[in-house]
Design a protein around this motif. Structure first.
Motif: not given
Length: 249
Positions: A128, A132, A137, A149
């Protein structure tokens, strides 16, 4: 000459390596189950894109509406897995795969892309921190350590279903929900049968074999989920050591 990327299709899937560590001269039941599962998913817009090598360099995603996860939202793609391992790490392949997925989403007119995350990175989930870097997010979370996310293009956001956010079931014995999407599940289920048999511990293996079952699951799910004592434990596939630790709780 550098290898190129290929997409699995109905025409080439029978002959393609599915990017797993599993090594077997004979057909492996988990790999062949995954192959059959993919054959049914490809007409739904499912994408399995891989480097043309027999290693772990691939991305797998699908329209959220037909993705086997308890996540809801309009016009999103769901990213199941992005994996680059071994000698192929650090050569830009992960970036190329992520950029392809983002471009594909825009070309399809999608609202964005989402993926399963966690408060602490889990071994069986895509990186993750890497996601990002591309604008993903946290847009939703459970009360038991997992997050959703998303990289939104238009401001709309997906969410976990209410059932997934609950993370509890009535059954107290070890309960495993699994699908044929992950070739490693076969190995893990065999370990569960063996270890629980030796320990005399009751268990239940629940195949998630339809989209409807996947969307109605009582926890987050990427292809495998573990409950014990009625509470969700992990999406990580259990090996013998982790299973024995869990049974001692």
């Amino acid at each position: 000459m550098e290898p190129g990327f290929i997409d699995l299709t109905a025409e080439n899937i029978a002959d393609q390596h599915l990017c797993c560590i599993i090594r077997s001269k004979k057909p492996h039941p988990g790999v062949e189950a995954k192959r059959r599962w993919l054959v049914d998913r490809l007409p739904e817009g499912h994408v399995f894109r891989k480097l043309d090598v027999k290693e772990k360099v691939f991305i797998e995603y699908a329209p959220l509406e037909t993705a086997w996860v308890p996540v809801e939202g309009d016009n999103y793609l769901y990213l199941y897995c992005l994996w680059v391992a071994g000698a192929y790490k650090g050569k830009g392949y992960g970036r190329a795969l992520m950029e392809h997925c983002l471009a594909d989403a825009r070309d399809r007119g999608k609202s964005g892309i989402c993926m399963l995350g966690a408060e602490k990175q889990k071994a069986w989930l895509s990186d993750q921190s890497f996601a990002r870097k591309y604008g993903f997010e946290t847009v939703d979370e459970t009360g038991y350590g997992y997050t959703l996310l998303a990289r939104s293009f238009d401001g709309t956001l997906p969410r976990f279903t209410d059932q997934a956010r609950a993370g509890t079931i009535e059954e107290k014995a070890l309960t495993i929900y699994y699908s044929d999407q992950c070739p490693y599940a076969v190995n893990s289920l065999e370990i569960i049968r063996q270890v629980c048999g030796e320990a005399g511990a009751p268990y239940s293996l629940v195949p998630v074999d339809t989209l409807e079952k996947a969307k109605a699951l009582p926890c987050v799910f990427n292809n495998y989920a573990v409950f014990y004592g009625g509470a969700f434990q992990t999406v990580n596939l259990l090996d013998a050591a982790s299973l024995r630790r869990l049974l001692k709780r």
